[in-house]
Design an enzyme around this catalytic site. Sequence first.
Site, mmCIF file in Angstrom:
data_model
loop_
_atom_site.group_PDB
_atom_site.id
_atom_site.type_symbol
_atom_site.label_atom_id
_atom_site.label_comp_id
_atom_site.label_asym_id
_atom_site.label_seq_id
_atom_site.Cartn_x
_atom_site.Cartn_y
_atom_site.Cartn_z
ATOM 1 C CG HIS A 271 65.350 79.159 -64.262
ATOM 2 N ND1 HIS A 271 64.435 78.822 -65.228
ATOM 3 C CD2 HIS A 271 66.394 78.293 -64.420
ATOM 4 C CE1 HIS A 271 64.888 77.799 -65.916
ATOM 5 N NE2 HIS A 271 66.072 77.457 -65.457
ATOM 6 C CG ASP A 320 65.126 75.381 -69.241
ATOM 7 O OD1 ASP A 320 66.134 74.685 -69.441
ATOM 8 O OD2 ASP A 320 64.750 75.661 -68.090
#
Lengths: 450, 450
Positions: A271, A320
């Site tokens: 991220h 993800d």
Amino acid sequence: MHHHSANLPLILRPKWVFVEGELREGLEVVVDGGQIAAIRPATGPLTHPDRALLPGLVNAHSHAFQRGLRGHVQWASGQDDFWSWRDRMYALADGLSPDGVEAVSALAFLEMALSGFTTVGEFHYVHHQPGGAPYDDPEELAHRVIRAARRVGLRIVLLRVAYARAGAGRPAEPRQRRFIDTGPDKVLRAVERLRAAHREDPWVSVGLAPHSVRAVPKDWLSAFVGFDGPLHMHVAEQPGELAQCRAEHGLEPLALLDSLGLVAPNFTAVHLTHPGEEDGARLVRGGGRVCVCPTTELDLGDGFFPVERLPGVPLCVGTDSHARIDPFAELRALENHSRARLGRRNVLSPPDAPDGLAARLWSIGAGEGSRALGLPGGELAPGAPADLVLIDLRGVSYAGARPLPAIVFAGQPRDVEALWVGGVPVIEGGDHPERARIVEDARRALSTIG
Amino acid sequence: MHHHSANLPLILRPKWVFVEGELREGLEVVVDGGQIAAIRPATGPLTHPDRALLPGLVNAHSHAFQRGLRGHVQWASGQDDFWSWRDRMYALADGLSPDGVEAVSALAFLEMALSGFTTVGEFHYVHHQPGGAPYDDPEELAHRVIRAARRVGLRIVLLRVAYARAGAGRPAEPRQRRFIDTGPDKVLRAVERLRAAHREDPWVSVGLAPHSVRAVPKDWLSAFVGFDGPLHMHVAEQPGELAQCRAEHGLEPLALLDSLGLVAPNFTAVHLTHPGEEDGARLVRGGGRVCVCPTTELDLGDGFFPVERLPGVPLCVGTDSHARIDPFAELRALENHSRARLGRRNVLSPPDAPDGLAARLWSIGAGEGSRALGLPGGELAPGAPADLVLIDLRGVSYAGARPLPAIVFAGQPRDVEALWVGGVPVIEGGDHPERARIVEDARRALSTIG
């Protein structure tokens, strides 16, 4: 379970082969012993007209079981954000049996293979029984996830998560008990047992994943410095995490990790949606990289990855939470979101060649993803593992278009006609031989948990 | 050219039917005379198990010939932005023959039908021969575009563009000569001739499109007030446009249009990526709407549409430059880009029902798109035109997922199994009977212009 042995030599002569950053015609790729044996001038007619052969894509950040949330978590009463989404993710995590974990993971991995991924980095954090007691085999669920990947035929790097607490000074919440360990030594021993159990399988390797600065205290992090293998960590996904980390440690997340010595070539920050000012320099100096997960980061309302604030930092991508599984969408988002934020085009690439930008994006998906997981390859070159994807350019969306930019900027999962992992065919004719059974098993598993 | 007459009654019993903002089971849809005759409790077994029937989507903003740019304009030497992209678009516009316009338009319309669009609003601005002389039939190219849509089977609203100049005080540039007219009366007469020529065809209608405040002076705009039919205009796509408009008129674009009386229920502002503070109130008061084209606005580096600054303003979507043609991507971008910008979820919908957000997005694509083009329908209801799309939910991406949110947030063009326009089947089994010929014609047309 597969049609062909990895040991039969295979000669592929598609119209285009992706080498040195461009699609070239007139080549053939020889696969032998699971590797690319040669790339050389074609010695016969095309075997795959109007197709392009590229290195398989790497999904560097996956929580496979979260595929079970799809369509169920787009809505919440009242204010909805990352944290309310997490409540519902916890409820799913709490309800899955080992069979359920395996079935839903296989479904996610199947969709990855059908979409062009040859490898998954599975950030695996559900370890124990509901309530927190270990399974008889403490790695039961990790083995199930690995088995799911092997059933599909994907290469997997199991990133064994370390999870200690709910936050600074706060013990794990009841719904986090399936995740937690009592010490970093326990985590490292689990990694060793997993490595030993899968030593013989060239498709499986094991890394380490301290969950986040929220969930892992400083002394654990120190114990992980020098870990031999890929080390992944959620970093700065949500703004709230920055203030908490400053309050506990006097540093923002990546600065803390760097001060401890964790930012190194084996390190991947997942991220980093909200980087600190010096984070780019830290990663360039240390040799780490960022794994961006654009479709999840949008779905959860995390933010846009600010690529221009991290010049020179290598990037890879992951799907993800699997709100979607579409590597084309993840890759082009890196460029397209940046264009809209910055008001200009070709943000990621100095435009030194017509296909330079598209080639850079594909290499982010293949080469840098491989490096993030400690794997060789990620490119078409002699000696690299034969992890390959064949794109069908006969479709309506490619007519008259320049192939490589059209693949990257207009490609879709349906364009994946074939896929090989270590030379073994996984997808043929756009389909997988186990498709119907994997889908049915997952449907059944998900129907029991509402 | 089609397999079935529109006059044969048709009964569809898919597993799910989209009515009143949700997917309902146990219904059948009766199609007769090109319209939905009834929606009632099913009187027999499912005709389409594991499929969902929804109102067809409307592509409210298209420049069909720009499909020819795909893959060719991702790269430019030096700085690249909207304006350098436009240079290359002009080169394509200058090179197309009438046959080329028709062939490339058919390719774009084919991809639209395969992706779930039943209707296109074609913002048509290439009118004349290279150099600017009119064709023998001054509407030659508009007729070609309409013929392309009819060949595919799409409903089309030809939005006839008015283009006067390069900018305030600047005559048209050489490469704009194919676009320009000498007065607003000429434009309105062209609209009348087009309407007369296609009066008998219920699949074709005609509207008006003053190109932009850049290209159209105030006296032309005044002449278009009260136009009877849809009126579309590019508004505030690029920040540069705002300053130019203030310099010429002392007002920003939408304020100028509102002061002249153009903001009315027939008005659609295309883009409005950079709205003024009062623009939302102007549109709510006047009854107009915004057509957002997210994938193009990202590709060109225009910016993100700031939905939160225009509360209560109806929205529709378009694929504009056709960098991709994927209505699912356009629709979910409205929500997902907003989540990342604002750091929260469910931006577009007060979450009053589990499927409320997904339903709102589909209705933006279908219902508001229809209103933008002055068409009835855009929903499944008795008396509405039978413009229908059938989504196949047997695919891997739907297993275990809640159907409507999964369609909107994870759907892909490949999920479109069938599509009807005015009750006539256009897509069946995910394919179109003219697919190969349309693709081949477009390939040939594009190969001649390099």
